[in-house]
Structures are given as C-alpha cells and as structure tokens.
Design a protein around this motif. Structure first.
Motif, PDB file in Angstrom:
ATOM      1  N   VAL A   5     -10.697 -11.787   3.432  1.00 40.26           N
ATOM      2  CA  VAL A   5     -10.091 -12.045   2.240  1.00 40.26           C
ATOM      3  C   VAL A   5      -9.874 -10.113   2.226  1.00 40.26           C
ATOM      4  O   VAL A   5     -10.447  -9.317   1.142  1.00 40.26           O
ATOM      5  N   GLU A   6      -8.432  -9.549   2.180  1.00 43.28           N
ATOM      6  CA  GLU A   6      -7.695  -8.358   1.621  1.00 43.28           C
ATOM      7  C   GLU A   6      -7.280  -8.103   0.137  1.00 43.28           C
ATOM      8  O   GLU A   6      -6.385 -10.155   0.126  1.00 43.28           O
ATOM      9  N   SER A   7      -7.116  -7.610  -0.358  1.00 40.40           N
ATOM     10  CA  SER A   7      -6.651  -7.637  -1.609  1.00 40.40           C
ATOM     11  C   SER A   7      -6.202  -6.256  -1.932  1.00 40.40           C
ATOM     12  O   SER A   7      -7.009  -4.889  -1.117  1.00 40.40           O
ATOM     13  N   GLY A   8      -5.305  -5.096  -2.819  1.00 37.44           N
ATOM     14  CA  GLY A   8      -5.137  -4.294  -3.338  1.00 37.44           C
ATOM     15  C   GLY A   8      -3.732  -3.604  -2.227  1.00 37.44           C
ATOM     16  O   GLY A   8      -3.485  -2.787  -3.059  1.00 37.44           O
ATOM     17  N   GLY A   9      -3.066  -4.199  -1.730  1.00 38.95           N
ATOM     18  CA  GLY A   9      -1.863  -3.726  -0.582  1.00 38.95           C
ATOM     19  C   GLY A   9      -0.608  -3.800  -1.684  1.00 38.95           C
ATOM     20  O   GLY A   9      -1.187  -3.868  -3.322  1.00 38.95           O
ATOM     21  N   GLY A  10       0.519  -3.147  -1.771  1.00 38.68           N
ATOM     22  CA  GLY A  10       1.542  -2.770  -2.218  1.00 38.68           C
ATOM     23  C   GLY A  10       2.758  -1.687  -1.876  1.00 38.68           C
ATOM     24  O   GLY A  10       2.289  -1.039  -1.040  1.00 38.68           O
ATOM     25  N   LEU A  11       3.507  -1.659  -3.691  1.00 38.62           N
ATOM     26  CA  LEU A  11       4.675  -0.956  -3.190  1.00 38.62           C
ATOM     27  C   LEU A  11       4.028   1.180  -3.866  1.00 38.62           C
ATOM     28  O   LEU A  11       3.797   0.511  -4.937  1.00 38.62           O
ATOM     29  N   VAL A  12       3.778   1.487  -3.666  1.00 37.01           N
ATOM     30  CA  VAL A  12       3.829   2.980  -3.850  1.00 37.01           C
ATOM     31  C   VAL A  12       4.143   4.442  -3.989  1.00 37.01           C
ATOM     32  O   VAL A  12       5.261   3.923  -2.925  1.00 37.01           O
ATOM     33  N   GLN A  13       4.716   5.464  -5.008  1.00 36.48           N
ATOM     34  CA  GLN A  13       5.646   6.059  -4.340  1.00 36.48           C
ATOM     35  C   GLN A  13       4.922   7.651  -3.361  1.00 36.48           C
ATOM     36  O   GLN A  13       4.093   7.205  -3.124  1.00 36.48           O
ATOM     37  N   SER A  17      -1.279   6.883  -4.926  1.00 35.74           N
ATOM     38  CA  SER A  17      -2.864   5.988  -4.572  1.00 35.74           C
ATOM     39  C   SER A  17      -2.712   4.635  -4.056  1.00 35.74           C
ATOM     40  O   SER A  17      -2.422   4.384  -5.779  1.00 35.74           O
ATOM     41  N   LEU A  18      -4.006   4.153  -3.423  1.00 37.16           N
ATOM     42  CA  LEU A  18      -4.072   2.826  -3.471  1.00 37.16           C
ATOM     43  C   LEU A  18      -5.373   2.467  -3.216  1.00 37.16           C
ATOM     44  O   LEU A  18      -5.945   3.025  -2.370  1.00 37.16           O
ATOM     45  N   ARG A  19      -5.753   1.260  -3.170  1.00 35.63           N
ATOM     46  CA  ARG A  19      -6.784   0.606  -3.026  1.00 35.63           C
ATOM     47  C   ARG A  19      -7.249  -0.496  -2.568  1.00 35.63           C
ATOM     48  O   ARG A  19      -7.097  -1.095  -2.941  1.00 35.63           O
ATOM     49  N   LEU A  20      -7.547  -0.470  -1.260  1.00 32.22           N
ATOM     50  CA  LEU A  20      -7.638  -1.604  -0.509  1.00 32.22           C
ATOM     51  C   LEU A  20      -9.170  -2.286  -1.149  1.00 32.22           C
ATOM     52  O   LEU A  20     -10.312  -1.816  -0.536  1.00 32.22           O
ATOM     53  N   LYS A  86       1.616   8.647   2.109  1.00 32.91           N
ATOM     54  CA  LYS A  86       3.344   9.250   2.595  1.00 32.91           C
ATOM     55  C   LYS A  86       3.852   8.513   3.504  1.00 32.91           C
ATOM     56  O   LYS A  86       3.371   6.779   3.663  1.00 32.91           O
ATOM     57  N   PRO A  87       5.320   8.155   3.539  1.00 36.93           N
ATOM     58  CA  PRO A  87       5.777   6.996   4.034  1.00 36.93           C
ATOM     59  C   PRO A  87       5.728   6.154   5.216  1.00 36.93           C
ATOM     60  O   PRO A  87       5.168   5.352   5.462  1.00 36.93           O
ATOM     61  N   GLU A  88       4.613   6.989   6.571  1.00 37.45           N
ATOM     62  CA  GLU A  88       4.456   7.092   7.512  1.00 37.45           C
ATOM     63  C   GLU A  88       3.111   6.275   7.579  1.00 37.45           C
ATOM     64  O   GLU A  88       2.601   6.025   8.334  1.00 37.45           O
ATOM     65  N   ASP A  89       2.571   6.054   6.674  1.00 36.77           N
ATOM     66  CA  ASP A  89       1.273   4.855   5.931  1.00 36.77           C
ATOM     67  C   ASP A  89       1.968   4.077   5.938  1.00 36.77           C
ATOM     68  O   ASP A  89       1.159   2.952   5.964  1.00 36.77           O
ATOM     69  N   THR A  90       2.970   3.727   5.522  1.00 36.42           N
ATOM     70  CA  THR A  90       3.546   2.237   5.788  1.00 36.42           C
ATOM     71  C   THR A  90       3.229   1.959   6.744  1.00 36.42           C
ATOM     72  O   THR A  90       3.612   2.181   7.684  1.00 36.42           O
ATOM     73  N   ALA A  91       2.972  -0.151   6.683  1.00 35.77           N
ATOM     74  CA  ALA A  91       2.240  -0.779   7.179  1.00 35.77           C
ATOM     75  C   ALA A  91       1.359  -1.358   6.657  1.00 35.77           C
ATOM     76  O   ALA A  91       1.015  -1.755   5.941  1.00 35.77           O
ATOM     77  N   VAL A  92       0.972  -3.262   7.521  1.00 42.90           N
ATOM     78  CA  VAL A  92       0.426  -3.989   7.308  1.00 42.90           C
ATOM     79  C   VAL A  92      -0.776  -3.770   7.653  1.00 42.90           C
ATOM     80  O   VAL A  92      -1.427  -3.319   8.727  1.00 42.90           O
ATOM     81  N   TYR A  93      -1.789  -3.237   6.753  1.00 38.43           N
ATOM     82  CA  TYR A  93      -3.261  -2.910   6.778  1.00 38.43           C
ATOM     83  C   TYR A  93      -4.662  -4.000   7.214  1.00 38.43           C
ATOM     84  O   TYR A  93      -4.272  -5.141   5.892  1.00 38.43           O
ATOM     85  N   GLY A 114      -4.253  -9.793   6.492  1.00 44.97           N
ATOM     86  CA  GLY A 114      -2.816  -8.124   5.894  1.00 44.97           C
ATOM     87  C   GLY A 114      -3.341  -8.186   5.305  1.00 44.97           C
ATOM     88  O   GLY A 114      -2.820  -9.202   4.613  1.00 44.97           O
ATOM     89  N   THR A 115      -2.545  -7.394   4.721  1.00 45.62           N
ATOM     90  CA  THR A 115      -2.304  -6.930   3.214  1.00 45.62           C
ATOM     91  C   THR A 115      -1.078  -5.472   3.890  1.00 45.62           C
ATOM     92  O   THR A 115      -1.160  -4.452   3.961  1.00 45.62           O
ATOM     93  N   GLN A 116      -0.158  -6.075   2.675  1.00 43.95           N
ATOM     94  CA  GLN A 116       1.874  -4.893   3.078  1.00 43.95           C
ATOM     95  C   GLN A 116       1.302  -3.503   2.257  1.00 43.95           C
ATOM     96  O   GLN A 116       1.155  -3.525   1.145  1.00 43.95           O
ATOM     97  N   VAL A 117       1.410  -2.487   2.379  1.00 47.81           N
ATOM     98  CA  VAL A 117       1.345  -1.091   2.098  1.00 47.81           C
ATOM     99  C   VAL A 117       2.456  -1.117   2.480  1.00 47.81           C
ATOM    100  O   VAL A 117       2.661  -0.646   3.131  1.00 47.81           O
ATOM    101  N   THR A 118       3.145  -0.319   1.583  1.00 45.36           N
ATOM    102  CA  THR A 118       4.902   0.074   1.055  1.00 45.36           C
ATOM    103  C   THR A 118       4.754   1.299   0.620  1.00 45.36           C
ATOM    104  O   THR A 118       4.738   1.581  -0.633  1.00 45.36           O
ATOM    105  N   VAL A 119       4.842   2.635   0.824  1.00 45.64           N
ATOM    106  CA  VAL A 119       5.685   4.085   0.940  1.00 45.64           C
ATOM    107  C   VAL A 119       6.568   4.592   0.360  1.00 45.64           C
ATOM    108  O   VAL A 119       6.843   4.956   1.390  1.00 45.64           O
ATOM    109  N   SER A 120       7.169   4.476  -0.271  1.00 47.59           N
ATOM    110  CA  SER A 120       9.038   4.854  -0.807  1.00 47.59           C
ATOM    111  C   SER A 120       9.141   4.817  -2.219  1.00 47.59           C
ATOM    112  O   SER A 120       8.466   4.638  -3.291  1.00 47.59           O
ATOM    113  N   SER A 121      10.386   5.965  -2.148  1.00 49.94           N
ATOM    114  CA  SER A 121      10.336   6.349  -3.330  1.00 49.94           C
ATOM    115  C   SER A 121      11.830   5.259  -4.020  1.00 49.94           C
ATOM    116  O   SER A 121      12.642   5.186  -5.218  1.00 49.94           O
TER     117      SER A 121
END
Length: 121
Positions: A5-13, A17-20, A86-93, A114-121
């Motif tokens: 069971v994964e946790s910690g994904g989300g939207l970040v600029q 930083s994020l911690r999964l 970075k924006p290119e780190d955007t993916a499902v982890y 899977g947990t979604q990580v979105t890097v966007s301003s």
C-alpha cells in the motif's frame, strides 16, 4: 495474501519535495529487494530506485542526487524521498517488493496499486 500500500503522492511545484511510502502487509516470511518504478503517460514503466535487504541502493541516472530510497525492515516499509522535483518526474509511481511468504516457498514479486505524482506550477 500480500499487499503493498503506497501513500504520499500528490501535486507539487517544480523544485519541491515529496516523500512516498509503501508498506507491505499480510503473510510475509521475508522481504528481499524493494523498489520504486514509475510510468508516465504514453511511456513504459521504468526503474526509479531499488534497495536490497542489506540496504544497497541503485538509482536511475535521471534521479541520482535528487531521490533517496530507504527501508525500515521492522515496519516492512520502503520510502522514496524526492527532492528538487521536475515536471518530467510526473508519473504514477509503483512500489515493488520481492517477498517470500514462508520458509519453504518461492520468492514472488508484488506490486502496489500506484500513486500519482504531478510536478507542475
């Protein structure tokens, strides 16, 4: 049964930083290697980082110096600290673990949902 069971994904600029986290549960005798993979839209799943039972680590070139994988064997949990995103780190982890369910059983591979990580301003 075994669950990851994964946790910690989300939207970040960008630059953030994020911690999964990924916790394994169920009938587990031992956990061998653990790791994180990611899949961006339209791309194949790729390795991000892996860690052995003795905490030897391996990283994709694209994340070296920015991501850190670690594990807590007592908690059956693997972590991925992601910095300077970075924006290119955007993916499902996806979390992965190679697990033996009993002393007499074979090792098997398990995946999280899977947990979604979105890097966007």
């Amino acid at each position: 049964q075994v669950q990851l069971v994964e946790s910690g994904g989300g939207l970040v600029q960008p630059g953030g930083s994020l911690r999964l986290s990924c916790a394994a549960s169920g009938s587990i005798f031992s956990i061998n290697g653990m790791g994180w993979y990611r899949q961006a839209p339209g791309k194949e799943r790729e390795l991000v980082a892996t860690i052995t039972s003795s905490s030897n680590t391996n990283y994709a070139d694209s994340v070296k110096g920015r991501f850190t994988i670690s594990r807590d064997n007592a908690k059956k949990t693997v972590y991925l600290q992601m910095n300077s995103l970075k924006p290119e780190d955007t993916a499902v982890y996806y979390c992965h673990a190679n697990i033996r369910r009993a002393p007499w059983s074979f090792d098997s591979d398990y995946w999280g949902q899977g947990t979604q990580v979105t890097v966007s301003s």
